[in-house]
Design a protein around this motif. Structure first.
Motif: not given
Length: 360
Positions: A219-236
């Motif tokens: 991120x010090x060198x270029x713009x970036x994007x961040x993706x947060x990914x979560x498994x649906x219904x994982x606790x169930x």
């Protein structure tokens, strides 16, 4: 008179210790094809600077660095290593210099390279001690055969001198191999510990610590994007099928994401059932296709752990406005967008900006 080659053996061991410490430095790893012959050749010259009294002994052990080069790197590096000491012998006009070059440099380079093993090229293998003994024995036989044929008048002293040098040679080479193997084991242990410190033990993906280091530098060198990914219904799913099947599902999703992300992007396990992706894509249209691609890749996978329904993920995406943006803020924004995806039906992606524009 035998104290001289003994002293040379001690000098050789000290030089090798210094070379081993330099071996793991960055410049040595990068320029190994140049650095190894240079250091080996200089070591040979230093061994020759201590003269043998009246030439009654057969060698000053200057061949030992060449032997180690052949065992470690093979014939190319060992022959290149022989060039510098050969030029030195030629420059000082040593009597019978061609014999010195053949005895101590060329022949040892050829014979030792015959015992080179491919697995040592990567640095992840030890050198067998028996190989050093075999090489020294072969060199001793060659010396006795050639010297005996030239002198034609051999004596007990002739053989005793060769036997003494053989023992000194074997001892010196064995010590060098022990030093190399010990240093190599330490190097492999260090790499293994570094890998463990930066790798998630369950999924095999990089862990959050590794991700933060990589993302912080990027991120010090270029713009970036961040993706947060979560498994649906994982606790169930975990409560229904148990933690072992849950761990198996985490591994499967992690491998799907590893295979689905773009070549220059970086995926890591964030924690629990969450993953995080660092992407160099910052165009919103392209990121929309990207997010949909990841959702579909997970949904299309026929999980052996989940027979009743497809596995899905929800994604939150945050995009930096410029380089040197604040990484923790981007992660927080992506996390907020992730919860928006969860609240809006799951199995989808949401941009952080869309939350406040009414399109999330």
């Amino acid at each position: 008179m035998y104290h001289i080659p003994f002293a040379n053996a001690c000098t050789l061991i000290a030089l090798s210790y210094i070379a081993l410490k330099l071996k793991n430095r960055l410049f040595m790893e990068r320029y190994e094809a140049l650095g190894a012959p240079l250091l080996t050749g200089l070591a040979c010259i230093l061994m020759m600077l201590q003269p043998i009294p009246d030439h009654t002994l057969t060698t000053d052990l200057s061949f030992a660095p060449i032997v180690m080069a052949g065992l470690r790197f093979g014939w190319q590096i060992s022959l290149l290593s022989a060039i510098i000491p050969s030029l030195y012998v030629y420059s000082i006009e040593e009597p019978f210099g061609w014999m010195r070059i053949a005895y101590d440099f060329v022949i040892p380079a050829i014979i030792s390279s015959m015992f080179h093993r491919k697995e040592t090229d990567s640095g992840f293998a030890v050198i067998p001690y028996i190989d050093g003994i075999k090489i020294c024995s072969i060199l001793a036989i060659v010396r006795v055969a050639i010297s005996g044929a030239m002198q034609r008048d051999v004596s007990f002293y002739f053989f005793s001198a060769h036997v003494m040098i053989l023992f000194l040679s074997v001892a010196a080479v064995i010590v060098l191999i022990i030093m190399y193997n010990d240093e190599n084991r330490n190097w492999m242990l260090q790499r293994r510990l570094e890998l463990q410190a930066n790798q998630d033990g369950l999924t095999g993906l990089p862990n959050l610590r590794s991700f933060m280091n990589t993302a912080g530098n990027t991120i010090q060198l270029r713009p970036v994007s961040i993706m947060m990914i979560d498994i649906d219904n994982f606790k169930k799913y975990n409560d229904t099928f148990g933690h072992l099947q849950g761990d198996r599902l985490l591994c499967e999703v992690g491998q799907i994401l590893r295979g689905a992300i773009y070549e220059h992007d970086y995926v890591a396990r964030y924690g629990g059932e969450e993953f995080i992706v660092l992407s160099q894509v910052t165009d919103y249209d392209e990121l929309s296709h990207y997010g949909q691609k990841l959702c579909r890749a997970v949904e299309a996978h026929q999980s052996a752990s989940r027979e009743t329904e497809s596995t899905t993920v929800s994604i939150g995406i945050s995009v930096s406005a410029a380089s040197q943006d604040e990484l923790l803020r981007l992660i927080s924004e992506a996390d907020e967008a992730l919860y928006a995806s969860k609240n809006n039906g799951k199995n989808r992606f949401t941009f952080f900006n869309d939350i406040y524009m009414g399109t999330g």
